[in-house]
Design an enzyme around this catalytic site. Structure first.
Site, PDB file in Angstrom:
ATOM      1  N   SER A   1       0.443  -1.106  -0.285  1.00  0.00           N
ATOM      2  CA  SER A   1       0.211  -0.371   0.178  1.00  0.00           C
ATOM      3  C   SER A   1       0.856   1.622  -0.229  1.00  0.00           C
ATOM      4  O   SER A   1       1.921   2.110   0.779  1.00  0.00           O
ATOM      5  CB  SER A   1      -0.718   0.198   0.876  1.00  0.00           C
ATOM      6  OG  SER A   1      -1.672   1.213   1.245  1.00  0.00           O
TER       7      SER A   1
ATOM      8  N   HIS B   1      -1.091  -1.063  -3.967  1.00  0.00           N
ATOM      9  CA  HIS B   1      -2.494  -1.054  -3.452  1.00  0.00           C
ATOM     10  C   HIS B   1      -2.468   0.769  -3.362  1.00  0.00           C
ATOM     11  O   HIS B   1      -1.270   1.053  -2.677  1.00  0.00           O
ATOM     12  CB  HIS B   1      -2.936  -1.380  -2.359  1.00  0.00           C
ATOM     13  CG  HIS B   1      -4.023  -1.662  -2.202  1.00  0.00           C
ATOM     14  ND1 HIS B   1      -5.420  -1.937  -1.804  1.00  0.00           N
ATOM     15  CD2 HIS B   1      -4.589  -0.454  -0.792  1.00  0.00           C
ATOM     16  CE1 HIS B   1      -6.139  -1.654  -1.359  1.00  0.00           C
ATOM     17  NE2 HIS B   1      -5.726  -0.379  -0.370  1.00  0.00           N
TER      18      HIS B   1
ATOM     19  N   ASP C   1      -4.630   4.405  -1.934  1.00  0.00           N
ATOM     20  CA  ASP C   1      -5.717   3.694  -1.188  1.00  0.00           C
ATOM     21  C   ASP C   1      -6.349   5.446  -1.367  1.00  0.00           C
ATOM     22  O   ASP C   1      -5.636   6.217  -0.922  1.00  0.00           O
ATOM     23  CB  ASP C   1      -5.577   4.160   0.579  1.00  0.00           C
ATOM     24  CG  ASP C   1      -5.411   2.299   0.556  1.00  0.00           C
ATOM     25  OD1 ASP C   1      -6.399   1.702   0.415  1.00  0.00           O
ATOM     26  OD2 ASP C   1      -4.287   2.477   1.049  1.00  0.00           O
TER      27      ASP C   1
ATOM     28  N   MET D   1      -9.452   8.345  -0.427  1.00  0.00           N
ATOM     29  CA  MET D   1     -10.207   8.860   0.892  1.00  0.00           C
ATOM     30  C   MET D   1     -10.750  10.378   0.813  1.00  0.00           C
ATOM     31  O   MET D   1      -9.806  11.337  -0.229  1.00  0.00           O
ATOM     32  CB  MET D   1      -9.418   8.587   1.877  1.00  0.00           C
ATOM     33  CG  MET D   1      -8.821   7.723   3.007  1.00  0.00           C
ATOM     34  SD  MET D   1      -7.861   7.354   4.406  1.00  0.00           S
ATOM     35  CE  MET D   1      -6.788   5.873   3.793  1.00  0.00           C
TER      36      MET D   1
ATOM     37  N   HIS E   1      -8.468   1.362  -4.244  1.00  0.00           N
ATOM     38  CA  HIS E   1      -9.760   1.034  -3.245  1.00  0.00           C
ATOM     39  C   HIS E   1     -10.154   2.610  -3.018  1.00  0.00           C
ATOM     40  O   HIS E   1      -9.908   3.918  -2.428  1.00  0.00           O
ATOM     41  CB  HIS E   1      -8.381   0.722  -2.332  1.00  0.00           C
ATOM     42  CG  HIS E   1      -9.358   0.491  -0.610  1.00  0.00           C
ATOM     43  ND1 HIS E   1      -8.426   0.099   0.297  1.00  0.00           N
ATOM     44  CD2 HIS E   1     -10.883   0.208  -0.564  1.00  0.00           C
ATOM     45  CE1 HIS E   1      -9.939  -0.073   1.165  1.00  0.00           C
ATOM     46  NE2 HIS E   1     -11.139   0.085   0.399  1.00  0.00           N
TER      47      HIS E   1
ATOM     48  N   MET F   1     -12.368   4.769  -0.811  1.00  0.00           N
ATOM     49  CA  MET F   1     -12.625   4.871   0.391  1.00  0.00           C
ATOM     50  C   MET F   1     -13.913   6.432   0.580  1.00  0.00           C
ATOM     51  O   MET F   1     -13.032   7.221   0.937  1.00  0.00           O
ATOM     52  CB  MET F   1     -11.913   5.295   1.272  1.00  0.00           C
ATOM     53  CG  MET F   1     -11.501   3.207   1.636  1.00  0.00           C
ATOM     54  SD  MET F   1     -10.451   3.312   3.148  1.00  0.00           S
ATOM     55  CE  MET F   1      -8.675   3.816   1.600  1.00  0.00           C
TER      56      MET F   1
ATOM     57  N   MET G   1     -12.441  -5.916   4.106  1.00  0.00           N
ATOM     58  CA  MET G   1     -11.163  -5.173   5.218  1.00  0.00           C
ATOM     59  C   MET G   1     -10.908  -5.882   6.837  1.00  0.00           C
ATOM     60  O   MET G   1     -11.614  -6.385   7.139  1.00  0.00           O
ATOM     61  CB  MET G   1     -12.123  -3.560   5.626  1.00  0.00           C
ATOM     62  CG  MET G   1     -12.154  -2.416   4.236  1.00  0.00           C
ATOM     63  SD  MET G   1     -10.862  -2.241   3.675  1.00  0.00           S
ATOM     64  CE  MET G   1      -9.747  -2.147   5.085  1.00  0.00           C
TER      65      MET G   1
ATOM     66  N   GLY H   1      -9.881   3.562   6.944  1.00  0.00           N
ATOM     67  CA  GLY H   1      -9.410   5.400   6.849  1.00  0.00           C
ATOM     68  C   GLY H   1      -7.490   5.160   7.027  1.00  0.00           C
ATOM     69  O   GLY H   1      -7.132   6.107   7.070  1.00  0.00           O
ATOM     70  N   PHE H   2      -6.983   4.812   8.139  1.00  0.00           N
ATOM     71  CA  PHE H   2      -5.685   4.428   8.872  1.00  0.00           C
ATOM     72  C   PHE H   2      -4.621   3.572   8.255  1.00  0.00           C
ATOM     73  O   PHE H   2      -5.314   1.927   8.118  1.00  0.00           O
ATOM     74  CB  PHE H   2      -5.615   5.024  10.273  1.00  0.00           C
ATOM     75  CG  PHE H   2      -6.246   6.333  10.508  1.00  0.00           C
ATOM     76  CD1 PHE H   2      -5.800   7.545  10.272  1.00  0.00           C
ATOM     77  CD2 PHE H   2      -7.761   6.662  10.142  1.00  0.00           C
ATOM     78  CE1 PHE H   2      -6.825   8.468  10.440  1.00  0.00           C
ATOM     79  CE2 PHE H   2      -8.701   7.372  10.460  1.00  0.00           C
ATOM     80  CZ  PHE H   2      -7.831   8.069  10.412  1.00  0.00           C
TER      81      PHE H   2
ATOM     82  N   GLY I   1      -1.213   1.062   9.456  1.00  0.00           N
ATOM     83  CA  GLY I   1      -0.795   0.575  11.588  1.00  0.00           C
ATOM     84  C   GLY I   1      -2.370   0.223  11.735  1.00  0.00           C
ATOM     85  O   GLY I   1      -1.480   0.544  12.988  1.00  0.00           O
TER      86      GLY I   1
ATOM     87  N   ASP J   1      -6.690  -6.276   3.852  1.00  0.00           N
ATOM     88  CA  ASP J   1      -6.194  -5.158   3.493  1.00  0.00           C
ATOM     89  C   ASP J   1      -6.841  -4.787   4.947  1.00  0.00           C
ATOM     90  O   ASP J   1      -7.241  -4.752   5.812  1.00  0.00           O
ATOM     91  CB  ASP J   1      -7.327  -4.318   3.027  1.00  0.00           C
ATOM     92  CG  ASP J   1      -7.018  -3.001   3.086  1.00  0.00           C
ATOM     93  OD1 ASP J   1      -5.263  -2.689   3.040  1.00  0.00           O
ATOM     94  OD2 ASP J   1      -6.570  -1.940   2.106  1.00  0.00           O
TER      95      ASP J   1
ATOM     96  N   GLY K   1      -3.474  -4.368   8.259  1.00  0.00           N
ATOM     97  CA  GLY K   1      -2.751  -4.686   9.035  1.00  0.00           C
ATOM     98  C   GLY K   1      -2.319  -6.643   9.246  1.00  0.00           C
ATOM     99  O   GLY K   1      -1.875  -6.960   9.668  1.00  0.00           O
TER     100      GLY K   1
ATOM    101  N   GLY L   1       0.893  -3.085   4.158  1.00  0.00           N
ATOM    102  CA  GLY L   1       1.451  -1.256   4.445  1.00  0.00           C
ATOM    103  C   GLY L   1       2.891  -0.750   4.825  1.00  0.00           C
ATOM    104  O   GLY L   1       4.237  -1.180   4.832  1.00  0.00           O
TER     105      GLY L   1
HETATM  106  C1  DX5 Z   1      -6.755   1.167   5.537  1.00  0.00           C
HETATM  107  C2  DX5 Z   1      -6.525   1.198   4.360  1.00  0.00           C
HETATM  108  C3  DX5 Z   1      -4.679   0.323   4.075  1.00  0.00           C
HETATM  109  C4  DX5 Z   1      -4.076   0.292   4.472  1.00  0.00           C
HETATM  110  C5  DX5 Z   1      -3.447  -0.451   5.580  1.00  0.00           C
HETATM  111  O1  DX5 Z   1      -7.896   2.329   5.393  1.00  0.00           O
HETATM  112  O2  DX5 Z   1      -6.993   0.987   3.539  1.00  0.00           O
HETATM  113  O3  DX5 Z   1      -5.047  -0.090   2.217  1.00  0.00           O
HETATM  114  O4  DX5 Z   1      -2.519   1.503   3.745  1.00  0.00           O
HETATM  115  O5  DX5 Z   1      -2.132  -0.028   6.068  1.00  0.00           O
HETATM  116  P1  DX5 Z   1      -1.478  -1.331   7.145  1.00  0.00           P
HETATM  117  O6  DX5 Z   1      -1.426  -2.453   5.954  1.00  0.00           O
HETATM  118  O7  DX5 Z   1      -0.470  -0.507   7.486  1.00  0.00           O
HETATM  119  O8  DX5 Z   1      -2.207  -2.082   7.956  1.00  0.00           O
HETATM  120 ZN    ZN Z   2      -6.846  -0.050   1.011  1.00  0.00          ZN
END
Ligand code: DX5
Ligand code: ZN
Length: 222
Positions: free
Chosen positions: A8, A31, A33, A35, A64, A66, A137, A142-143, A145, A175, A177, A197
């Site tokens: 990501s 990937h 993201d 938003m 992706h 969002m 998901m 949204g975030f 880590g 997607d 963690g 990510g």
């Molecule tokens: C979260 C995103 C993910 C994010 C994954 O909303 O859709 O794609 O970048 O990041 P990690 O792999 O750090 O959880």
């Molecule tokens: Zn994503």
């Protein structure tokens, strides 16, 4: 099963996307993201950034969305250079999600749907025929880590069963963690595309992390 890794870009250093993309050139997908500060309380990667990175790589851009009412913007993301565009089933009415998928397909791109943690497996069913990808998901979107939600695994398995029945060539992506440990858990549950990510970009050598994740995934898929 063919395991694919989708690092990501959200976790990359955005002041040096050229360098950050080179680091992940061993991955099948990139990937991206997107938003809107409305569907999720954060901002992601904009169409002009996708347009700017498109000439830098031959890799598949897995975008992706969002965003609320994605039908308004899917054309923009296809034109910017996306190869796969996924939309959240929660982001609009069923009719409008269908319209968004139809627009993506009319652009000659691959389409897919995404489900948030509280959305059941069956929510993909109205759209499954149009999908090349279903994304589950494993964190609240949204975030980056965040902690992996292991309790999403029964849903991954349920969706794999639905895909086997209704659209066997459709890919199943997870997607949030995903690291070297949770990647194995996801593949055992039925996923074949792993978004990663933080685990990739925080690794000392991202290319090695990607390779290792694919290898572990492929072993777990046997
Ligand atoms: C979260 C995103 C993910 C994010 C994954 O909303 O859709 O794609 O970048 O990041 P990690 O792999 O750090 O959880
Ligand atoms: Zn994503």
């Amino acid at each position: 099963m063919n395991i694919k890794i989708a690092p990501s870009l959200f976790a990359a250093n955005h002041a040096d996307l050229t360098g950050e993309i080179k680091k992940i050139d061993g991955a099948e997908y990139i990937h991206v993201d997107v938003m809107d500060g409305h569907f999720v309380p954060n901002f992601g990667i904009a169409p002009h950034i996708i347009k700017a990175i498109r000439p830098l790589t031959q890799q598949v851009l897995d975008v992706h969305l969002m965003i609320t009412e994605p039908v308004r913007y899917v054309d923009v993301f296809c034109d910017a250079g996306a190869d796969i565009v996924t939309v959240h089933v929660e982001a609009d009415t069923q009719e409008n999600i269908h319209a968004a998928l139809d627009k993506i397909l009319a652009k000659g791109k691959k389409a897919g749907v995404v489900v948030k943690p509280n959305t059941p497996a069956e929510a993909i069913l109205p759209f499954v025929d149009k999908c090349s990808m279903v994304l589950v998901m494993t964190v609240e979107p949204g975030f980056g880590g965040q902690k992996f939600m292991e309790h999403m695994m029964p849903k991954v398995t349920a969706i794999r069963a639905l895909l086997d029945k209704h659209n066997p060539t459709c890919e199943l992506e997870v997607d949030g963690g995903v690291d070297l440990n949770t990647a194995v858990t996801c593949v055992k549950a039925g996923a074949n595309v792993l978004v990663a990510g933080s685990s990739v970009y925080k690794a000392e050598v991202p290319a090695e992390c990607i390779q290792q994740m694919r290898k572990l995934g492929q072993e777990a898929a046997k």
